[in-house]
Structure formats: C-alpha cells, structure tokens
Design a protein around this motif. Structure first.
Motif, PDB file in Angstrom:
ATOM      1  N   ILE A 199      68.934 -26.395   8.902  1.00 15.13           N
ATOM      2  CA  ILE A 199      69.051 -25.107   8.204  1.00 15.13           C
ATOM      3  C   ILE A 199      70.259 -24.342   8.740  1.00 15.13           C
ATOM      4  CG2 ILE A 199      67.874 -22.937   7.710  1.00 15.13           C
ATOM      5  CD1 ILE A 199      65.247 -24.439   7.833  1.00 15.13           C
ATOM      6  N   HIS A 200      70.931 -23.606   7.854  1.00 13.06           N
ATOM      7  CA  HIS A 200      72.231 -23.038   8.174  1.00 13.06           C
ATOM      8  C   HIS A 200      72.167 -21.812   9.077  1.00 13.06           C
ATOM      9  CE1 HIS A 200      73.196 -25.965   5.314  1.00 13.06           C
ATOM     10  NE2 HIS A 200      73.347 -25.224   4.236  1.00 13.06           N
ATOM     11  N   GLU A 201      71.330 -20.837   8.766  1.00 11.96           N
ATOM     12  CA  GLU A 201      71.303 -19.567   9.497  1.00 11.96           C
ATOM     13  C   GLU A 201      70.161 -19.542  10.515  1.00 11.96           C
ATOM     14  OE1 GLU A 201      73.247 -16.795   8.984  1.00 11.96           O
ATOM     15  OE2 GLU A 201      74.332 -17.343   7.157  1.00 11.96           O
ATOM     16  N   VAL A 202      70.360 -18.817  11.623  1.00 11.96           N
ATOM     17  CA  VAL A 202      69.307 -18.689  12.636  1.00 11.96           C
ATOM     18  C   VAL A 202      68.068 -18.022  12.036  1.00 11.96           C
ATOM     19  CG1 VAL A 202      68.680 -17.631  14.843  1.00 11.96           C
ATOM     20  CG2 VAL A 202      70.958 -18.619  14.545  1.00 11.96           C
ATOM     21  N   ALA A 203      68.252 -16.934  11.284  1.00 11.65           N
ATOM     22  CA  ALA A 203      67.112 -16.226  10.706  1.00 11.65           C
ATOM     23  C   ALA A 203      66.338 -17.113   9.737  1.00 11.65           C
ATOM     24  CB  ALA A 203      67.584 -14.960   9.993  1.00 11.65           C
ATOM     25  N   GLN A 204      67.057 -17.913   8.960  1.00 11.23           N
ATOM     26  CA  GLN A 204      66.396 -18.842   8.040  1.00 11.23           C
ATOM     27  C   GLN A 204      65.584 -19.882   8.812  1.00 11.23           C
ATOM     28  OE1 GLN A 204      69.899 -20.272   6.137  1.00 11.23           O
ATOM     29  NE2 GLN A 204      69.980 -18.638   4.607  1.00 11.23           N
ATOM     30  N   THR A 205      66.113 -20.325   9.944  1.00  8.76           N
ATOM     31  CA  THR A 205      65.406 -21.312  10.774  1.00  8.76           C
ATOM     32  C   THR A 205      64.117 -20.727  11.334  1.00  8.76           C
ATOM     33  OG1 THR A 205      67.537 -22.291  11.387  1.00  8.76           O
ATOM     34  CG2 THR A 205      65.642 -22.870  12.745  1.00  8.76           C
ATOM     35  N   VAL A 206      64.179 -19.479  11.776  1.00 11.29           N
ATOM     36  CA  VAL A 206      62.983 -18.806  12.290  1.00 11.29           C
ATOM     37  C   VAL A 206      61.914 -18.742  11.201  1.00 11.29           C
ATOM     38  CG1 VAL A 206      62.060 -16.626  13.139  1.00 11.29           C
ATOM     39  CG2 VAL A 206      64.247 -17.475  14.007  1.00 11.29           C
ATOM     40  N   ALA A 207      62.312 -18.358   9.991  1.00  4.70           N
ATOM     41  CA  ALA A 207      61.352 -18.255   8.891  1.00  4.70           C
ATOM     42  C   ALA A 207      60.752 -19.613   8.552  1.00  4.70           C
ATOM     43  CB  ALA A 207      62.034 -17.659   7.661  1.00  4.70           C
ATOM     44  N   ALA A 208      61.590 -20.654   8.497  1.00  3.69           N
ATOM     45  CA  ALA A 208      61.093 -21.991   8.165  1.00  3.69           C
ATOM     46  C   ALA A 208      60.165 -22.519   9.258  1.00  3.69           C
ATOM     47  CB  ALA A 208      62.265 -22.953   7.959  1.00  3.69           C
ATOM     48  N   GLY A 209      60.534 -22.280  10.531  1.00  2.00           N
ATOM     49  CA  GLY A 209      59.679 -22.721  11.630  1.00  2.00           C
ATOM     50  C   GLY A 209      58.309 -22.070  11.569  1.00  2.00           C
ATOM     51  N   GLY A 210      58.269 -20.788  11.204  1.00  2.00           N
ATOM     52  CA  GLY A 210      56.990 -20.110  11.048  1.00  2.00           C
ATOM     53  C   GLY A 210      56.157 -20.693   9.924  1.00  2.00           C
ATOM     54  N   LEU A 211      56.814 -21.105   8.831  1.00  2.00           N
ATOM     55  CA  LEU A 211      56.092 -21.717   7.714  1.00  2.00           C
ATOM     56  C   LEU A 211      55.529 -23.086   8.085  1.00  2.00           C
ATOM     57  CD1 LEU A 211      58.466 -20.823   4.722  1.00  2.00           C
ATOM     58  CD2 LEU A 211      56.197 -19.869   5.185  1.00  2.00           C
ATOM     59  N   ILE A 212      56.276 -23.832   8.905  1.00  2.00           N
ATOM     60  CA  ILE A 212      55.807 -25.162   9.310  1.00  2.00           C
ATOM     61  C   ILE A 212      54.598 -25.033  10.237  1.00  2.00           C
ATOM     62  CG2 ILE A 212      56.424 -27.269  10.578  1.00  2.00           C
ATOM     63  CD1 ILE A 212      59.347 -26.729   9.651  1.00  2.00           C
ATOM     64  N   GLY A 213      54.647 -24.058  11.146  1.00  2.00           N
ATOM     65  CA  GLY A 213      53.531 -23.856  12.066  1.00  2.00           C
ATOM     66  C   GLY A 213      54.010 -23.404  13.425  1.00  2.00           C
ATOM     67  N   SER A 214      53.123 -22.812  14.206  1.00  2.00           N
ATOM     68  CA  SER A 214      53.503 -22.256  15.507  1.00  2.00           C
ATOM     69  C   SER A 214      54.060 -23.323  16.442  1.00  2.00           C
ATOM     70  CB  SER A 214      52.298 -21.574  16.161  1.00  2.00           C
ATOM     71  OG  SER A 214      51.216 -22.488  16.297  1.00  2.00           O
ATOM     72  N   GLY A 215      53.569 -24.559  16.334  1.00  2.00           N
ATOM     73  CA  GLY A 215      54.080 -25.633  17.185  1.00  2.00           C
ATOM     74  C   GLY A 215      55.510 -26.004  16.873  1.00  2.00           C
ATOM     75  N   ALA A 216      55.979 -25.675  15.685  1.00  2.00           N
ATOM     76  CA  ALA A 216      57.337 -26.027  15.267  1.00  2.00           C
ATOM     77  C   ALA A 216      58.333 -24.914  15.526  1.00  2.00           C
ATOM     78  CB  ALA A 216      57.348 -26.377  13.780  1.00  2.00           C
ATOM     79  N   LEU A 217      57.863 -23.680  15.577  1.00  2.00           N
ATOM     80  CA  LEU A 217      58.770 -22.536  15.607  1.00  2.00           C
ATOM     81  C   LEU A 217      59.695 -22.553  16.816  1.00  2.00           C
ATOM     82  CD1 LEU A 217      59.790 -19.885  14.493  1.00  2.00           C
ATOM     83  CD2 LEU A 217      57.855 -18.732  15.586  1.00  2.00           C
ATOM     84  N   ALA A 218      59.130 -22.692  18.019  1.00  2.00           N
ATOM     85  CA  ALA A 218      59.957 -22.651  19.231  1.00  2.00           C
ATOM     86  C   ALA A 218      60.962 -23.793  19.254  1.00  2.00           C
ATOM     87  CB  ALA A 218      59.064 -22.702  20.473  1.00  2.00           C
ATOM     88  N   VAL A 219      60.528 -24.984  18.847  1.00  2.00           N
ATOM     89  CA  VAL A 219      61.420 -26.147  18.824  1.00  2.00           C
ATOM     90  C   VAL A 219      62.563 -25.914  17.837  1.00  2.00           C
ATOM     91  CG1 VAL A 219      61.598 -28.618  18.294  1.00  2.00           C
ATOM     92  CG2 VAL A 219      59.583 -27.736  19.483  1.00  2.00           C
ATOM     93  N   ALA A 220      62.215 -25.419  16.650  1.00  2.00           N
ATOM     94  CA  ALA A 220      63.234 -25.192  15.615  1.00  2.00           C
ATOM     95  C   ALA A 220      64.293 -24.203  16.093  1.00  2.00           C
ATOM     96  CB  ALA A 220      62.567 -24.666  14.342  1.00  2.00           C
ATOM     97  N   VAL A 221      63.854 -23.118  16.725  1.00  2.00           N
ATOM     98  CA  VAL A 221      64.795 -22.086  17.161  1.00  2.00           C
ATOM     99  C   VAL A 221      65.719 -22.610  18.250  1.00  2.00           C
ATOM    100  CG1 VAL A 221      64.999 -19.843  18.293  1.00  2.00           C
ATOM    101  CG2 VAL A 221      63.307 -20.180  16.482  1.00  2.00           C
TER     102      VAL A 221
END
Length: 336
Positions: A199-221
C-alpha cells in the motif's frame, strides 16, 4: 499544441520579494485541506491541497505578488516536511522484523521502482514523470513524490498527476488487500506483511491493517515504515545520477540536505530523546508543511496541460500498483 503559461510559483525578475501574501494563502488552503481530512479521514490532505491549488490556478489565478510565498512553500517548506517524516521511524522496530522481511522491503522498493520506470518508458512518459510515479507507488505515496520533486525539480503538472495517481490507487488497495487476505485465507502476519509491502501511503496502511485484524496492524505499519526508510538511499541514488550528468559547477549535493535532515530525525526518534507530545505536534506540522507545498505546486498546474498528457500516467499508476501488490504478496507468502 497546448500553450504553456507562466506558473504562479515563478517569481518574475525584479518582481516582489515579500513571501507573506503567498504564505497566507497557503496557510488558508492547508487549514481547509486538513479540516476536510478531519471530517473525512479517508481523504488525503495532500491530495486535497493540490486539488485546491489546481482549482485556484484555473478559476482565479493568483497574481505575481503571491509568487514569492508560493515558491517558499513549494521548495524549502516541502523539504522540511519530508525531513520531519523521519520522526515516524525507529531503527529498532524495523531491524526487529528479521532478515527475511527486511530483504523483502528492499526488493519491493528496488524492483517496484525499476519495473514501474520500465513500464513508463514503454508508455512514452517523460523520465521525470515515470520516476515520480515509480517512487510514489514503491516507497510512500505523495511524500515520496514530494521528495523526488525536491531532488529533480519536476514540472508542477507531473507532480500533481503523480500524486493524484498514487493516492487513487493506494486508496483502492486499502479495501482490496483486506479482501484478498480473506479470500486467500492468509494469516494475520502474512496479511500485515502484504499490506505494509504494497500500500502506498502510511495512513492507508494503518487503515488496511485495522481491517485485516489487530494481529496484522502492527506488522503492516512497521513493514510500511521500513519502506519509508528506503527514501534516504533512493533519493541519494537519484541525486548521484543527476550529478553525473550535470555540468561542473551546477551539480546537486552528493546527499540532498533534506535527506540528511530525514536521517537525523530517524536517529533522534530511535534514540528516544523525542517525547510523545513533541512527536504528535511534529506529525501535524509535517502534514501541514507538505499540504502547503502541494497547494503551491497545484497553483502552477494548468488543466489544459493535464489534458495533453492523457491517460498514460494513470495506466502507469495502475500497472505499477499491480506490480508492487504482486511482489508484496509473493514476499508475504515466502517470508511471513
């Protein structure tokens, strides 16, 4: 043939030198862009600001007395904003990802830029435009486009088109990657790596990680911030390539000064000497500075020039996004 008009950010010889009128307009535009972002978090303040600038340029162009302030916003303020982006990064977090994920980050950025630039050449786009789009899709969206512009001083139309392209396709990935994670039955860690690597933007990555699940959010960011850290070596390489082709006496610095500032901010954050209240304020200042720069760049854009470019930049943005997403998925499956 499209007639090219003088951009408002070009100060005429012997013209006014007071920057405050232009900076005042940039401040108002920035406040509007950030206010709309607060109401609609999905709307990028940088994209909103550049759209405002384009509207002003084509509906009610600003006079010469605004040019000095617009120049200040689109050059030194832009560079300061990119440097402050380094305060989001901590070396330890990125090193903690392990050698496999770090190698993936480097590969995604390097292959993403190379592949997108190659496709852009096949489409007949200018070297500057394909480099802007390639770095925007491969590193960190609009901020990377701004950083490249700080090194190569691209045309305002190319910058505006590149930012619009990477924001649109990055926003599409915000919904498509969480859906893909569910359809492919990936683990939260794999989904986080895929989102952060693609994903291109940091903010977009945060939003997508939250949609995937809490286990994904920290890794994605953290994976995404690893890509942001690649801003420094990539800008250094671009600067070196420009030095090689420049005439003696006109060569750009070996490492752009704002990249030195970026690395200094990373070091300060990694050392833990910057407190959370300061980081919160610095984050808002960074967004405001880049938004002001985007508005100033937008005031130099003519819709007639954008029409002359046609759909090719958006085709490149789509192709580059598909390429980056494929690399990110392959890497997530292999290393996560």
């Amino acid at each position: 043939m499209t007639q090219q008009l003088t951009t408002p950010t070009s100060t005429p010889p012997g013209g006014p030198s007071n920057p405050w009128p232009g900076l005042a307009v940039c401040t108002v535009a920035t406040a509007i862009a950030m206010g709309v972002h607060q109401l609609l978090p999905m709307a990028s303040p940088l994209l909103l600001a550049i759209v405002l600038g384009v509207l002003v340029a084509n509906l009610r162009p600003l006079g010469p007395r605004f040019a000095p302030g617009l120049t200040v916003a689109s050059r030194p303020l832009l560079r300061i904003g990119v440097a402050l982006l380094g305060l989001q990064l901590v070396f330890g977090d990125i090193l903690g990802l392990g050698p496999g994920v770090i190698a993936l980050i480097v590969a995604v950025v390097a292959l993403g830029i190379a592949g997108t630039v190659w496709i852009g050449a096949r489409l007949g786009l200018s070297p500057a435009q394909r480099l802007l789009i390639a770095c925007g899709t491969s590193i960190c969206g609009a901020a990377a486009v701004a950083a490249v512009d700080g090194v190569i001083d691209a045309d305002d139309e190319d910058v505006a088109t590149a930012i619009g392209t990477v924001v649109v396709f990055g926003t599409m990935l915000l919904g498509l990657i969480p859906l893909g994670v569910a359809l492919l039955n990936l683990s939260p860690e794999q989904g986080g790596v895929w989102a952060g690597a693609s994903i291109h933007e940091v903010a977009q990555t945060v939003a997508a990680g939250g949609l995937i699940g809490s286990g994904a959010l920290a890794v994605a960011v953290v994976v995404k911030l690893g890509r942001v850290l690649m801003l420094a070596p990539v800008m250094t390489v671009i600067s070196l390539r420009r030095r090689r082709g420049a005439a003696p006496g006109k060569r750009p610095p070996l490492v752009p000064l704002f990249i030195v500032g970026f690395l200094a901010c990373v070091a300060l954050r990694s050392a833990g000497v910057v407190g959370e209240p300061v980081l919160a304020v610095a984050g808002q200042v960074q967004v405001a500075l880049l938004s002001a720069a985007m508005f100033a760049l937008g005031t130099g854009v003519r819709v007639s020039a954008l029409r002359a470019v046609g759909p090719r930049p958006f085709v490149l943005g789509a192709a580059g996004t598909v390429w980056i997403t494929g690399l990110g998925l392959a890497g997530a499956v292999l290393v996560a």
